[in-house]
Design a protein around this motif. Sequence first.
Motif, PDB file in Angstrom:
ATOM      1  N   LEU A  83       0.838  -1.200   0.000  1.00  0.00           N
ATOM      2  CA  LEU A  83       0.000   0.000   0.000  1.00  0.00           C
ATOM      3  C   LEU A  83       0.868   1.241   0.000  1.00  0.00           C
ATOM      4  CD1 LEU A  83      -2.889  -0.765   2.541  1.00  0.00           C
ATOM      5  CD2 LEU A  83      -3.124  -0.396   0.078  1.00  0.00           C
ATOM      6  N   PHE A  84       0.445   2.250  -0.764  1.00  0.00           N
ATOM      7  CA  PHE A  84       1.116   3.549  -0.775  1.00  0.00           C
ATOM      8  C   PHE A  84       0.060   4.616  -0.991  1.00  0.00           C
ATOM      9  CE2 PHE A  84       3.026   7.144  -2.989  1.00  0.00           C
ATOM     10  CZ  PHE A  84       4.139   7.418  -2.208  1.00  0.00           C
ATOM     11  N   TYR A  85      -0.032   5.539  -0.069  1.00  0.00           N
ATOM     12  CA  TYR A  85      -0.983   6.655  -0.149  1.00  0.00           C
ATOM     13  C   TYR A  85      -2.407   6.152  -0.416  1.00  0.00           C
ATOM     14  CZ  TYR A  85      -1.578  11.712  -0.224  1.00  0.00           C
ATOM     15  OH  TYR A  85      -1.915  13.005   0.116  1.00  0.00           O
ATOM     16  N   GLY A  86      -2.754   5.040   0.237  1.00  0.00           N
ATOM     17  CA  GLY A  86      -4.103   4.493   0.134  1.00  0.00           C
ATOM     18  C   GLY A  86      -4.361   3.688  -1.128  1.00  0.00           C
ATOM     19  N   LEU A  87      -3.322   3.490  -1.947  1.00  0.00           N
ATOM     20  CA  LEU A  87      -3.458   2.750  -3.202  1.00  0.00           C
ATOM     21  C   LEU A  87      -2.599   1.485  -3.154  1.00  0.00           C
ATOM     22  CD1 LEU A  87      -3.003   5.808  -5.611  1.00  0.00           C
ATOM     23  CD2 LEU A  87      -5.185   4.778  -4.921  1.00  0.00           C
ATOM     24  N   THR A  88      -3.005   0.477  -3.908  1.00  0.00           N
ATOM     25  CA  THR A  88      -2.244  -0.771  -3.964  1.00  0.00           C
ATOM     26  C   THR A  88      -1.298  -0.752  -5.161  1.00  0.00           C
ATOM     27  OG1 THR A  88      -4.020  -2.015  -2.907  1.00  0.00           O
ATOM     28  CG2 THR A  88      -2.408  -3.283  -4.136  1.00  0.00           C
ATOM     29  N   PHE A  89      -0.031  -1.105  -4.892  1.00  0.00           N
ATOM     30  CA  PHE A  89       0.996  -1.136  -5.937  1.00  0.00           C
ATOM     31  C   PHE A  89       1.657  -2.499  -5.982  1.00  0.00           C
ATOM     32  CE2 PHE A  89       0.472   3.334  -5.240  1.00  0.00           C
ATOM     33  CZ  PHE A  89       0.740   3.916  -6.464  1.00  0.00           C
ATOM     34  N   TYR A  90       1.791  -3.034  -7.195  1.00  0.00           N
ATOM     35  CA  TYR A  90       2.604  -4.230  -7.386  1.00  0.00           C
ATOM     36  C   TYR A  90       4.072  -3.847  -7.200  1.00  0.00           C
ATOM     37  CZ  TYR A  90      -1.598  -6.075  -9.630  1.00  0.00           C
ATOM     38  OH  TYR A  90      -2.879  -6.479  -9.890  1.00  0.00           O
ATOM     39  N   VAL A  91       4.823  -4.724  -6.538  1.00  0.00           N
ATOM     40  CA  VAL A  91       6.266  -4.498  -6.366  1.00  0.00           C
ATOM     41  C   VAL A  91       6.996  -5.820  -6.570  1.00  0.00           C
ATOM     42  CG1 VAL A  91       6.165  -2.481  -4.837  1.00  0.00           C
ATOM     43  CG2 VAL A  91       6.062  -4.769  -3.841  1.00  0.00           C
ATOM     44  N   ASP A  92       8.218  -5.720  -7.095  1.00  0.00           N
ATOM     45  CA  ASP A  92       9.087  -6.880  -7.185  1.00  0.00           C
ATOM     46  C   ASP A  92      10.525  -6.400  -7.041  1.00  0.00           C
ATOM     47  OD1 ASP A  92       9.958  -5.879  -9.682  1.00  0.00           O
ATOM     48  OD2 ASP A  92       8.617  -7.177 -10.829  1.00  0.00           O
ATOM     49  N   LYS A  93      11.473  -7.313  -7.226  1.00  0.00           N
ATOM     50  CA  LYS A  93      12.890  -7.009  -6.956  1.00  0.00           C
ATOM     51  C   LYS A  93      13.457  -5.928  -7.880  1.00  0.00           C
ATOM     52  CE  LYS A  93      14.568 -10.645 -10.034  1.00  0.00           C
ATOM     53  NZ  LYS A  93      15.362 -11.885 -10.149  1.00  0.00           N
ATOM     54  N   ASN A  94      12.721  -5.540  -8.920  1.00  0.00           N
ATOM     55  CA  ASN A  94      13.209  -4.526  -9.859  1.00  0.00           C
ATOM     56  C   ASN A  94      12.921  -3.098  -9.414  1.00  0.00           C
ATOM     57  OD1 ASN A  94      14.166  -6.352 -12.063  1.00  0.00           O
ATOM     58  ND2 ASN A  94      12.020  -6.984 -12.034  1.00  0.00           N
ATOM     59  N   VAL A  95      12.137  -2.935  -8.357  1.00  0.00           N
ATOM     60  CA  VAL A  95      11.798  -1.586  -7.888  1.00  0.00           C
ATOM     61  C   VAL A  95      11.922  -1.517  -6.367  1.00  0.00           C
ATOM     62  CG1 VAL A  95      10.220  -1.159  -9.807  1.00  0.00           C
ATOM     63  CG2 VAL A  95       9.309  -2.049  -7.655  1.00  0.00           C
ATOM     64  N   LEU A  96      12.195  -0.321  -5.878  1.00  0.00           N
ATOM     65  CA  LEU A  96      12.196  -0.099  -4.429  1.00  0.00           C
ATOM     66  C   LEU A  96      10.784  -0.245  -3.875  1.00  0.00           C
ATOM     67  CD1 LEU A  96      14.431   3.089  -3.900  1.00  0.00           C
ATOM     68  CD2 LEU A  96      15.090   0.697  -3.598  1.00  0.00           C
ATOM     69  N   ILE A  97      10.711  -0.691  -2.643  1.00  0.00           N
ATOM     70  CA  ILE A  97       9.423  -0.719  -1.943  1.00  0.00           C
ATOM     71  C   ILE A  97       9.114   0.711  -1.491  1.00  0.00           C
ATOM     72  CG2 ILE A  97       8.206  -1.602   0.084  1.00  0.00           C
ATOM     73  CD1 ILE A  97      10.313  -4.009  -0.125  1.00  0.00           C
ATOM     74  N   PRO A  98       7.952   1.261  -1.863  1.00  0.00           N
ATOM     75  CA  PRO A  98       7.625   2.642  -1.465  1.00  0.00           C
ATOM     76  C   PRO A  98       7.662   2.827   0.053  1.00  0.00           C
ATOM     77  CG  PRO A  98       6.091   1.851  -3.127  1.00  0.00           C
ATOM     78  CD  PRO A  98       6.915   0.667  -2.719  1.00  0.00           C
ATOM     79  N   ARG A  99       8.186   3.981   0.466  1.00  0.00           N
ATOM     80  CA  ARG A  99       8.387   4.263   1.889  1.00  0.00           C
ATOM     81  C   ARG A  99       7.402   5.332   2.391  1.00  0.00           C
ATOM     82  NH1 ARG A  99      11.990   0.758   0.375  1.00  0.00           N
ATOM     83  NH2 ARG A  99      13.884   0.459   1.620  1.00  0.00           N
ATOM     84  N   PRO A 100       7.142   5.354   3.704  1.00  0.00           N
ATOM     85  CA  PRO A 100       6.234   6.364   4.275  1.00  0.00           C
ATOM     86  C   PRO A 100       6.689   7.797   4.017  1.00  0.00           C
ATOM     87  CG  PRO A 100       6.611   4.604   5.862  1.00  0.00           C
ATOM     88  CD  PRO A 100       7.548   4.348   4.709  1.00  0.00           C
ATOM     89  N   GLU A 101       8.007   8.038   4.023  1.00  0.00           N
ATOM     90  CA  GLU A 101       8.473   9.420   3.795  1.00  0.00           C
ATOM     91  C   GLU A 101       8.166   9.873   2.366  1.00  0.00           C
ATOM     92  OE1 GLU A 101      12.194   6.719   4.107  1.00  0.00           O
ATOM     93  OE2 GLU A 101      10.279   6.990   5.141  1.00  0.00           O
ATOM     94  N   THR A 102       8.082   8.931   1.427  1.00  0.00           N
ATOM     95  CA  THR A 102       7.704   9.302   0.070  1.00  0.00           C
ATOM     96  C   THR A 102       6.223   9.674   0.016  1.00  0.00           C
ATOM     97  OG1 THR A 102       9.382   7.740  -0.700  1.00  0.00           O
ATOM     98  CG2 THR A 102       7.865   8.597  -2.355  1.00  0.00           C
ATOM     99  N   GLU A 103       5.407   9.025   0.845  1.00  0.00           N
ATOM    100  CA  GLU A 103       4.002   9.444   0.983  1.00  0.00           C
ATOM    101  C   GLU A 103       3.921  10.892   1.460  1.00  0.00           C
ATOM    102  OE1 GLU A 103       1.202   5.725   2.050  1.00  0.00           O
ATOM    103  OE2 GLU A 103       2.551   6.302   3.663  1.00  0.00           O
TER     104      GLU A 103
END
Length: 285
Positions: A83-103
């Motif tokens: 979850l990021f900013y109330g939305l669901t995001f697919y993640v895998d090893k090719n991208v960083l996991i979104p962080r709270p500070e980015t929210e």
Amino acid sequence: MMNCRTVKQLINSFNQELESFYPKEEIRNFTGIILAHLLGFSRTDMLIKTDYELGEADRRFCMDALLKLKQQVPIQYIVGHTLFYGLTFYVDKNVLIPRPETEELVQWIIQDTEFTAPAILDIGTGSGCIPIALKKHMPQAKVTAWDISPKAITLAKRNAKANNVEIDFNLQDVLAPNIEISRKYDIIVSNPPYVRELEKKIMQDNVLKHEPHLALFVKDNDPLLFYRAISKLATQALNANGRLYFEINEALGKQTSHLMRNMGFKEVELGNDIFGKNRMVKGSL
């Protein structure tokens, strides 16, 4: 090996198997995420549906998840989304996991903007979390996003589709010379690589071993490499009164602000996260 026929057995097995790897609260969080992913369980369901029996495929998933957690694989990569900013995001090893500070950076931009239909560019988009969240909350915005990784772009496009927003994704290296600017923007935002090599020793294994280093690290002798390149680009690509926003290394707030002022940005302002640390900065032309 672990017994996870029922929800109660799953919770007990994860606690026993992982107690030497993680704090209790973190293990509880893992089981909550897995049960939500597999069964749609809420935290309350975990407490009152303890006798619920898991199917064979779910039990196999839990066994695999346990092995990966012991190897410090992030739970978000195991279930494949976050979850990021109330939305669901697919993640895998090719991208960083979104962080709270980015929210918090996204929140700052949304609260800040006076534009009714801003043209926005996100540089180094990764999962696409920043431009997608901005577009979702500013539907009139025209949003473009760049990344150097084709695999990241593919995943970001999937996330845009899943969240029902239109983003113009482009494969682009911001460090490349002579980038052609085909249009002007009102807002440029970036969460570029900013972790210095010297900071590796204080980082957790789940980040060091599994998240993409290309998106994380910069050389100790030039930690503001991306900030300099993006700021220079922004001086040509922003409209009058356009704004540049960065997520930053908390140890380099003053240096990043100084760089932006030297590049000609006005009203340069550091922003703090909820812990009071300098984690973002903005400036206007």
